[in-house]
Design an enzyme around this catalytic site. Structure first.
Site, PDB file in Angstrom:
ATOM      1  N   HIS A 293       0.664  -1.033   0.159  1.00 37.54           N
ATOM      2  CA  HIS A 293      -0.082  -0.006   0.003  1.00 37.54           C
ATOM      3  C   HIS A 293       0.919   1.396  -0.025  1.00 37.54           C
ATOM      4  O   HIS A 293       0.371   2.380  -0.068  1.00 37.54           O
ATOM      5  CB  HIS A 293      -0.824  -0.004   1.272  1.00 37.54           C
ATOM      6  CG  HIS A 293      -2.019  -0.983   1.194  1.00 37.54           C
ATOM      7  ND1 HIS A 293      -2.934  -1.044   0.022  1.00 37.54           N
ATOM      8  CD2 HIS A 293      -2.329  -2.089   2.177  1.00 37.54           C
ATOM      9  CE1 HIS A 293      -3.684  -1.923   0.411  1.00 37.54           C
ATOM     10  NE2 HIS A 293      -3.583  -2.538   1.500  1.00 37.54           N
TER      11      HIS A 293
ATOM     12  N   ASP B  85      -4.618  -9.500  -1.242  1.00 43.10           N
ATOM     13  CA  ASP B  85      -4.814  -8.826  -0.053  1.00 43.10           C
ATOM     14  C   ASP B  85      -5.937  -9.583   0.497  1.00 43.10           C
ATOM     15  O   ASP B  85      -6.902  -9.828  -0.171  1.00 43.10           O
ATOM     16  CB  ASP B  85      -5.053  -7.219  -0.214  1.00 43.10           C
ATOM     17  CG  ASP B  85      -4.505  -6.655   1.015  1.00 43.10           C
ATOM     18  OD1 ASP B  85      -4.605  -7.168   2.158  1.00 43.10           O
ATOM     19  OD2 ASP B  85      -4.273  -5.302   1.044  1.00 43.10           O
TER      20      ASP B  85
ATOM     21  N   HIS C  53      -8.387  -8.363   2.491  1.00 42.54           N
ATOM     22  CA  HIS C  53      -9.345  -7.477   2.799  1.00 42.54           C
ATOM     23  C   HIS C  53      -9.735  -6.658   1.443  1.00 42.54           C
ATOM     24  O   HIS C  53      -9.033  -6.827   0.364  1.00 42.54           O
ATOM     25  CB  HIS C  53      -9.150  -6.396   4.018  1.00 42.54           C
ATOM     26  CG  HIS C  53      -8.176  -5.418   3.316  1.00 42.54           C
ATOM     27  ND1 HIS C  53      -8.399  -4.158   2.878  1.00 42.54           N
ATOM     28  CD2 HIS C  53      -6.650  -5.671   3.436  1.00 42.54           C
ATOM     29  CE1 HIS C  53      -7.310  -3.673   2.446  1.00 42.54           C
ATOM     30  NE2 HIS C  53      -6.131  -4.417   3.087  1.00 42.54           N
TER      31      HIS C  53
HETATM   32 ZN   LIG Z   1      -4.381  -4.022   2.503  1.00 43.32          ZN
END
Ligand SMILES: [Zn+2]
Length: 145
Positions: free
Chosen positions: A103, A140, A142
């Site tokens: 990120h 990822d 989420h």
């Molecule tokens: Zn993440």
């Protein structure tokens, strides 16, 4: 297979993010360390030269202002470099590193990511003329954010 890991990655005192909760890496390492054909190897921190191929000087200094955060973030980036170098040398490798990096942008960070580990590792190989391109499969656990 080579497993890139440092016990320093267990330290998450610098982050309040739930993703940094203690105990998340321990289970992974418990399983991986039981495999006789897996060799655990330890990284060195990424250098400033390595990191600023991906990040602005402003961002580098921002992270460097927090001693523990910088130490662990540079060590995570170094872990990605070591895994990339092992892969380049045709040795399968898996990096169990923290903090994560996907990120992190050139001039900012969020999502418990401070340096973009994969970018730092691939730009190092690129700068050394070892690769011209790379395929990155990123996932990822989420959605949204
Ligand atoms: Zn993440």
């Amino acid at each position: 297979m080579k497993i890139v890991f440092s016990k320093r990655y267990y330290n998450s005192e610098y982050a309040g993010d739930p993703a940094a909760s203690p105990g998340r890496l321990e289970g992974i390492m418990k399983i991986l360390s039981q495999k006789e054909d897996y060799q655990i190897i330890s990284p060195n921190p990424a250098t400033e030269e390595d990191i600023i191929r991906t990040h602005s000087s402003r961002h580098f200094q921002y992270i460097k202002n927090d001693k523990l955060l910088f130490e662990l973030s540079a060590l995570a980036a170094g872990g990605a470099i070591l895994a990339a170098e092992e892969g380049y040398n045709t040795n399968p490798a898996f990096a169990v590193i923290r903090p994560p990096g996907h990120h992190a942008s050139s001039d900012s960070c969020w999502g418990f990511c401070y340096f973009n580990n994969i970018s730092i590792s691939l730009l190092k190989l690129f700068s050394e003329g070892k690769i011209k391109s790379a395929f990155v499969l990123d996932f990822d656990l989420h959605t949204g954010g």
